[in-house]
Design an enzyme around this catalytic site. Structure first.
Site, PDB file in Angstrom:
ATOM      1  N   GLU A 135      96.349  82.902 107.419  1.00  0.00           N
ATOM      2  CA  GLU A 135      97.143  81.448 106.871  1.00  0.00           C
ATOM      3  C   GLU A 135      98.601  81.572 107.409  1.00  0.00           C
ATOM      4  OE1 GLU A 135      96.295  80.913 102.770  1.00  0.00           O
ATOM      5  OE2 GLU A 135      94.301  80.350 103.336  1.00  0.00           O
TER       6      GLU A 135
ATOM      7  N   GLU B 148      87.388  81.821 104.986  1.00  0.00           N
ATOM      8  CA  GLU B 148      87.580  81.807 103.760  1.00  0.00           C
ATOM      9  C   GLU B 148      87.076  80.437 103.310  1.00  0.00           C
ATOM     10  OE1 GLU B 148      91.286  82.658 101.770  1.00  0.00           O
ATOM     11  OE2 GLU B 148      91.508  84.156 103.496  1.00  0.00           O
TER      12      GLU B 148
HETATM   13  C1  BGP Z   1      93.749  82.121 100.591  1.00  0.00           C
HETATM   14  C2  BGP Z   1      94.298  83.424 100.800  1.00  0.00           C
HETATM   15  C3  BGP Z   1      93.514  84.495 100.207  1.00  0.00           C
HETATM   16  C4  BGP Z   1      93.109  83.934  98.702  1.00  0.00           C
HETATM   17  C5  BGP Z   1      92.599  82.632  98.780  1.00  0.00           C
HETATM   18  C6  BGP Z   1      92.220  82.173  97.346  1.00  0.00           C
HETATM   19  O1  BGP Z   1      95.348  81.396 100.463  1.00  0.00           O
HETATM   20  O2  BGP Z   1      94.167  83.764 102.325  1.00  0.00           O
HETATM   21  O3  BGP Z   1      94.356  85.609 100.431  1.00  0.00           O
HETATM   22  O4  BGP Z   1      93.515  84.662  97.772  1.00  0.00           O
HETATM   23  O5  BGP Z   1      93.480  81.907  99.273  1.00  0.00           O
HETATM   24  O6  BGP Z   1      93.359  81.723  96.725  1.00  0.00           O
HETATM   25  P1  BGP Z   1      93.701  82.474  95.164  1.00  0.00           P
HETATM   26  O7  BGP Z   1      93.801  83.778  95.178  1.00  0.00           O
HETATM   27  O8  BGP Z   1      95.277  81.884  94.679  1.00  0.00           O
HETATM   28  O9  BGP Z   1      92.867  81.536  94.310  1.00  0.00           O
END
Ligand code: BGP
Length: 475
Positions: free
Chosen positions: A179, A372
């Site tokens: 990201e 993701e």
């Molecule tokens: C993205 C990241 C992850 C992950 C996901 C979910 O931003 O790449 O590392 O954690 O989001 O977000 P969160 O963990 O804040 O729910």
């Protein structure tokens, strides 16, 4: 019509959110280790509150996380039972170079990932490795200010070279930065940046981004030199920006929001700064300082594919045009009145995934990879200890359906899909344990208690069937 035979189904995680074991086998401290849970997390991850070590007043969830460091065989075994073809994971930079600037890598750290890759290959699971998933050694932050400094390029490339050579027999799919656009929203977590009094934050962020962009391009070059089979992708937090209304001002603001995110991919996939970015950054007097040769590096080494996270679309209203705020992956946006929301207030928009896939593919015409996508929810085991996470199955079903439509009906070239995250882990945004994404429940509670044992949720069996049928059976 169906998905290609070799479609890469799997799941994704990040070292600091699952491994724990941060003081073991010579590992050094990283930015992600010192991000506390609780109310101060936001100020720390955004670089407004400088925290470069742990203190007694805070909890640091990365210390143990879900202890993948000692459970990886069991965990990879569970992924194999679901039929995973690919496992997206990241390496912790400080396991390999504890301070970031050592001459020689830490053998114990290298051996750990070798064991992980061997375990994957035992089951025919292909690793997809994020080189830096929100990860920067504290040693480099103290000495150089993290990615503010151009020196980071060399340290990062040393890490890349070590990884590419050592894991040549195990890994061909790489992502240079997780990201990358998150540097604008969480600059400490994304790039080890703390702001000093009076600093122009935007200028600092874009300069640091430039260093990452150059480093990312040089990583592509190096990866191809070490092994021509290597494929390196960029990775950005996606989710199309919708105008809040058809008022031209809202449409304009939505377009500008999309450009802010596409900027990174424009550079990494097309190989040059887009004209809108050059003009706007120059207009604000914050065009990054470039060295001779940078433009050529960017031009010569674009990425092989484009990957992204998709949790939700965004909805943008021009200032004063109204709209309540909604939550979402560290980006604020207006509340879309047509959507439902998760327990954490993130919009749920499966069609938005099809829209995003189309927009990204139209723009770049390179293979895409969804790395993701998932639903964070507070799963609670019932009296029999079972977790019936039907809400997660619903979320994933609708998103996978939209993804299939983009491939089958719109012709998007898609390499694979890795859901976030197959086994419960720590939330990046909030540091919470109770925000769970997994097909596998980890018995670890918000207060740190729990046995760390792993239980299959209902979604485990569902996803196994999805993979088995290559996405044909989504029931
Ligand atoms: C993205 C990241 C992850 C992950 C996901 C979910 O931003 O790449 O590392 O954690 O989001 O977000 P969160 O963990 O804040 O729910």
């Amino acid at each position: 019509m169906s998905l290609p035979e070799n479609f890469l189904w799997g799941g994704a995680s990040a070292a600091n959110q699952c491994e724990g074991g941060i003081f073991e086998d010579g590992r050094g401290l990283a930015n992600v280790d010192v991000c506390p849970s609780g109310a101060d997390r936001k100020d720390v991850i955004t670089g407004r509150r400088k925290m470069l070590e742990m203190d007694a007043a805070h909890q640091y969830p990365a210390v143990e996380a879900v202890d993948f460091y000692h459970h990886f065989r069991e965990d990879i075994g569970l992924l194999a039972q679901m039929g995973f073809k690919v496992y997206r994971m990241s390496v912790a930079w400080t396991r390999i170079f504890p301070n970031g600037d050592e001459e020689e890598p830490n053998e114990a750290g290298l051996r750990f990932y070798e064991e992980v890759f061997k375990e994957c290959s035992k089951y025919g699971i292909q690793p997809l490795v994020t080189i830096s998933h929100f990860d920067c050694p504290i040693g480099l932050i103290r000495k150089y200010g993290g990615w503010k400094s151009r020196k980071m390029i060399d340290f990062y490339l040393k890490l890349c070279k070590t990884l590419f050579i050592r894991y040549k027999d195990y890994v061909v799919y790489w992502l240079n930065f997780n990201e990358i656009n998150m540097i604008l929203h969480a600059p400490f977590m994304g790039a080890g940046i703390c702001f000093e009094e009076g600093e122009d934050e935007e200028a600092v962020k874009y300069q640091a981004a430039h260093h990452e962009l150059v480093a990312g391009a040089l990583a592509v070059k190096l990866a191809h030199e070490v092994n021509p089979e290597n494929k390196v992708g960029c990775m950005f937090a996606a989710g199309s920006a919708y105008p809040y209304t058809c008022h031209p001002q809202d449409v304009w603001e939505a377009l500008v929001t999309d450009q802010e995110n596409y900027f990174f991919v424009d550079v990494q996939a097309r190989g040059y700064y887009p004209s809108y970015a050059k003009k706007r950054l120059a207009g604000r007097g914050i065009l990054p300082v470039m060295e001779t040769g940078d433009e050529e590096i960017l031009r010569c080494y674009p990425v092989d594919f484009i990957s992204f996270s998709y949790y939700n679309s965004r909805c943008i209203a021009a200032p004063g045009n109204g709209g309540e705020e909604a939550e979402g992956n560290l980006f604020k946006s207006a509340r879309n009145p047509y959507l439902k929301f998760s327990e954490w207030g993130w919009p749920i928009d499966p069609l938005g995934l099809r829209i995003t896939l189309n927009q990204v593919y139209d723009r770049y015409q390179k293979p895409l990879f969804i790395v993701e996508n998932g639903l964070g929810a507070a799963d609670t085991p019932d009296e029999k200890g079972e977790i019936n996470d039907c809400y997660r199955i619903d979320y994933l079903r609708e998103h996978i359906r939209a993804m299939k439509e983009a491939v089958e009906q719109d012709g998007v070239d898609l390499i694979g899909y890795t859901s976030w995250a197959p086994i419960d882990l720590i939330s990046a945004g909030s540091g919470e344990m109770k925000k769970r994404y997994g097909f596998v429940y980890v018995d670890k509670q918000e207060d740190g208690s729990g046995t760390l044992s792993r239980w299959k949720k209902r979604s485990f069996y569902w996803y196994k069937k999805v993979i088995e049928t290559n996405g044909e059976d989504l029931k």
